[in-house]
Design an enzyme around this catalytic site. Structure first.
Site, short mmCIF file in Angstrom:
data_model
loop_
_atom_site.label_atom_id
_atom_site.label_comp_id
_atom_site.label_asym_id
_atom_site.label_seq_id
_atom_site.Cartn_x
_atom_site.Cartn_y
_atom_site.Cartn_z
N THR A 132 -0.82 -21.01 -2.29
CA THR A 132 -2.12 -21.32 -1.70
C THR A 132 -3.22 -20.56 -2.42
O THR A 132 -3.03 -19.43 -2.89
CB THR A 132 -2.19 -21.05 -0.18
OG1 THR A 132 -2.48 -19.67 0.05
CG2 THR A 132 -0.95 -21.48 0.55
N ASN B 70 0.37 -12.71 1.30
CA ASN B 70 -0.21 -11.81 0.29
C ASN B 70 -1.73 -11.76 0.33
O ASN B 70 -2.33 -10.73 0.06
CB ASN B 70 0.27 -12.25 -1.09
CG ASN B 70 -0.51 -11.59 -2.21
OD1 ASN B 70 -0.33 -10.40 -2.49
ND2 ASN B 70 -1.40 -12.35 -2.86
N THR C 45 -5.54 -5.17 -10.36
CA THR C 45 -5.77 -6.56 -9.98
C THR C 45 -7.29 -6.69 -9.76
O THR C 45 -8.04 -5.77 -10.09
CB THR C 45 -5.03 -6.89 -8.67
OG1 THR C 45 -5.65 -6.11 -7.62
CG2 THR C 45 -3.56 -6.52 -8.74
N LYS D 110 -3.91 -2.88 7.63
CA LYS D 110 -2.59 -2.84 7.00
C LYS D 110 -1.58 -2.16 7.93
O LYS D 110 -0.41 -2.54 7.97
CB LYS D 110 -2.66 -2.15 5.64
CG LYS D 110 -3.44 -2.96 4.59
CD LYS D 110 -2.84 -4.35 4.35
CE LYS D 110 -3.45 -5.08 3.17
NZ LYS D 110 -2.84 -6.41 2.94
N SER E 64 1.56 -5.39 2.63
CA SER E 64 0.74 -4.39 3.31
C SER E 64 0.12 -3.55 2.22
O SER E 64 -0.47 -4.06 1.27
CB SER E 64 1.63 -3.58 4.26
OG SER E 64 0.94 -2.48 4.79
N TYR F 250 -9.66 -0.74 6.38
CA TYR F 250 -8.60 -1.39 5.59
C TYR F 250 -7.22 -0.88 6.05
O TYR F 250 -6.31 -1.68 6.29
CB TYR F 250 -8.81 -1.09 4.10
CG TYR F 250 -7.75 -1.67 3.20
CD1 TYR F 250 -7.64 -3.04 3.02
CD2 TYR F 250 -6.86 -0.84 2.52
CE1 TYR F 250 -6.66 -3.58 2.18
CE2 TYR F 250 -5.88 -1.36 1.68
CZ TYR F 250 -5.79 -2.73 1.52
OH TYR F 250 -4.82 -3.26 0.69
N ASP G 106 -8.54 -21.43 3.05
CA ASP G 106 -9.01 -20.08 3.38
C ASP G 106 -8.12 -19.65 4.55
O ASP G 106 -8.12 -20.33 5.60
CB ASP G 106 -10.49 -20.12 3.78
CG ASP G 106 -11.03 -18.74 4.12
OD1 ASP G 106 -10.29 -17.96 4.77
OD2 ASP G 106 -12.17 -18.45 3.76
N1 LIG Z 1 -4.41 -3.95 -5.91
C1 LIG Z 1 -4.17 -2.93 -5.10
O1 LIG Z 1 -4.48 -1.78 -5.43
C2 LIG Z 1 -3.44 -3.18 -3.81
C3 LIG Z 1 -2.76 -2.09 -3.24
C4 LIG Z 1 -2.09 -2.29 -2.05
C5 LIG Z 1 -2.08 -3.54 -1.44
N2 LIG Z 1 -2.76 -4.58 -2.02
C6 LIG Z 1 -2.72 -5.87 -1.33
O2 LIG Z 1 -2.18 -6.83 -2.20
C7 LIG Z 1 -2.62 -8.14 -1.80
C8 LIG Z 1 -3.10 -8.88 -3.03
O3 LIG Z 1 -4.24 -8.23 -3.56
P1 LIG Z 1 -4.42 -8.02 -5.12
O4 LIG Z 1 -4.36 -6.58 -5.40
O5 LIG Z 1 -3.54 -8.93 -5.87
O6 LIG Z 1 -5.97 -8.42 -5.28
P2 LIG Z 1 -6.70 -9.73 -5.86
O7 LIG Z 1 -6.38 -9.89 -7.31
O8 LIG Z 1 -8.10 -9.54 -5.45
O9 LIG Z 1 -6.03 -10.94 -5.08
C9 LIG Z 1 -6.34 -11.18 -3.73
C10 LIG Z 1 -5.95 -12.61 -3.40
O10 LIG Z 1 -6.18 -12.82 -2.00
C11 LIG Z 1 -6.95 -14.01 -1.86
N3 LIG Z 1 -7.74 -14.02 -0.64
C12 LIG Z 1 -8.56 -13.07 -0.16
N4 LIG Z 1 -9.15 -13.48 0.97
C13 LIG Z 1 -8.69 -14.73 1.22
C14 LIG Z 1 -8.91 -15.71 2.23
N5 LIG Z 1 -9.75 -15.49 3.26
N6 LIG Z 1 -8.25 -16.89 2.15
C15 LIG Z 1 -7.41 -17.14 1.13
N7 LIG Z 1 -7.16 -16.28 0.14
C16 LIG Z 1 -7.79 -15.09 0.18
C17 LIG Z 1 -7.82 -14.06 -3.11
O11 LIG Z 1 -8.30 -15.39 -3.28
P3 LIG Z 1 -9.73 -15.70 -4.02
O12 LIG Z 1 -9.42 -15.77 -5.49
O13 LIG Z 1 -10.13 -17.02 -3.45
O14 LIG Z 1 -10.67 -14.58 -3.68
C18 LIG Z 1 -6.80 -13.63 -4.16
O15 LIG Z 1 -5.98 -14.72 -4.51
C19 LIG Z 1 -3.71 -7.90 -0.74
O16 LIG Z 1 -3.16 -8.15 0.54
C20 LIG Z 1 -4.07 -6.43 -0.91
O17 LIG Z 1 -4.54 -5.86 0.28
C21 LIG Z 1 -3.42 -4.42 -3.19
#
Ligand SMILES: NC(=O)c1ccc[n+]([C@@H]2O[C@H](COP(=O)([O-])OP(=O)(O)OC[C@H]3O[C@@H](n4cnc5c(N)ncnc54)[C@H](OP(=O)(O)O)[C@@H]3O)[C@@H](O)[C@H]2O)c1
Length: 273
Positions: free
Chosen positions: A32, A83, A183, A152, A134, A148, A56
């Site tokens: 998605t 995710n 990311t 989580k 998470s 945040y 969304d």
């Molecule tokens: N990177 C880190 O340091 C880190 C650490 C711990 C946990 N996480 C978790 O890992 C997960 C993925 O994040 P990431 O690090 O890969 O960051 P990312 O590259 O910003 O990816 C986030 C993804 O979530 C999607 N998203 C956000 N809000 C949404 C909504 N309302 N509806 C549908 N899609 C939505 C974004 O879609 P769009 O492209 O449309 O915005 C994007 O595909 C998240 O849950 C984050 O909290 C990340």
């Protein structure tokens, strides 16, 4: 064994790397996204192995419809990964009401609604594996992560309780706790609160000053591979902690919590009738 996965938030970051990892290994993915064109390159490369749903995740009715469509299109889905998410970062007092509502709606409510939408399908097909992304910040918190970390921490409690509820249907649950990863989390996706001057000389200000030079070491491709290995394991853990920053931090925080609880034993046991 090649599996079929449903993954939310696959336009970038961990979700995208996970989709690539599964597809390149011969699996199928129902992915998605919010932006319909975000996976055009993967679609061209993998064709029928990739099904794309545009949603969304905060739109609960559409999310339910997309889940039903995905199961109808794929026949069976073995692994579901909740995710999609982002970080609202700042001191609690600095956020607007809307920023707080949106953070809870995306990170907590949408993931709970996704789980509610997929459980009947997984139950009917005799089981599956549900993974909740998470964060190490679901087990710990820092200045600027109160909201945040709250979302989580909430998905952790929901995932743990839900895992016990659905275990006898053959549904496994794993809560994935990444540390900082390279990311779009800290750039495009971040929702920073407007700083209040009064926090400049507090722990919040110190975190903000350090953020500019903080080296993020986590590789989302390696995290994706570790998640896939966890799914392939005989007995997947309830919690999967990822990252050289996350492991020492979380283990130290939990050890300190345990030490504190142990020191309170007599008080705890003294409060019964
Ligand atoms: N990177 C880190 O340091 C880190 C650490 C711990 C946990 N996480 C978790 O890992 C997960 C993925 O994040 P990431 O690090 O890969 O960051 P990312 O590259 O910003 O990816 C986030 C993804 O979530 C999607 N998203 C956000 N809000 C949404 C909504 N309302 N509806 C549908 N899609 C939505 C974004 O879609 P769009 O492209 O449309 O915005 C994007 O595909 C998240 O849950 C984050 O909290 C990340």
């Amino acid at each position: 064994m090649s599996r079929t996965w449903l993954i939310t938030g696959t336009s970038s970051g961990i979700g995208r790397k996970l989709a690539e990892h599964v597809l390149s290994g011969g699996g199928r993915v129902a992915a998605t996204v919010r932006n319909p064109g975000a996976l055009d390159d993967l679609k061209a490369q993998y064709g029928e192995a990739l099904w794309i749903g545009v949603v969304d995740v905060t739109d609960t009715l559409r999310l339910r419809a997309i889940v039903d469509d995905a199961f109808a299109a794929m026949g069976r889905i073995d692994v579901v990964v909740s995710n999609a998410g982002y970080g609202a970062l700042g001191a609690l007092e600095e956020f607007t009401d809307e920023q707080i509502d949106r953070q809870i709606a995306t990170n907590f409510t949408a993931s709970a609604q996704l789980a509610r939408a997929v459980i009947p399908h997984l139950r009917r097909q005799g089981g599956g594996h549900y993974l909740q992304v998470s964060s190490a910040l679901g087990q710990t918190a820092s200045p600027t992560t109160a909201i945040y970390s709250a979302t989580k921490g909430a998905v952790e409690g929901r995932g743990e309780g839900m895992g016990m509820e659905v275990a006898s249907f053959g549904i496994k649950v794993t809560i994935v706790e990444p540390g900082a990863a390279r990311t779009d989390f800290g750039s495009r996706s971040a929702d920073a609160a407007a700083p209040l001057d009064v926090y400049a000389d507090t722990a919040v200000g110190q975190v903000r000053a350090r953020a500019a030079t903080y080296e993020i070491k986590g590789d989302p491709a390696k995290m994706a591979a570790a998640i896939a290995d966890c799914v392939a394991a005989e007995s997947p853990p309830l919690r999967l902690l990822l990252g050289s920053d996350a492991w020492p931090r979380v283990t130290a925080v939990l050890q300190a919590r345990l030490d504190s609880y142990r020191a309170q034993r007599d008080v705890a046991l003294s409060t019964d009738f």
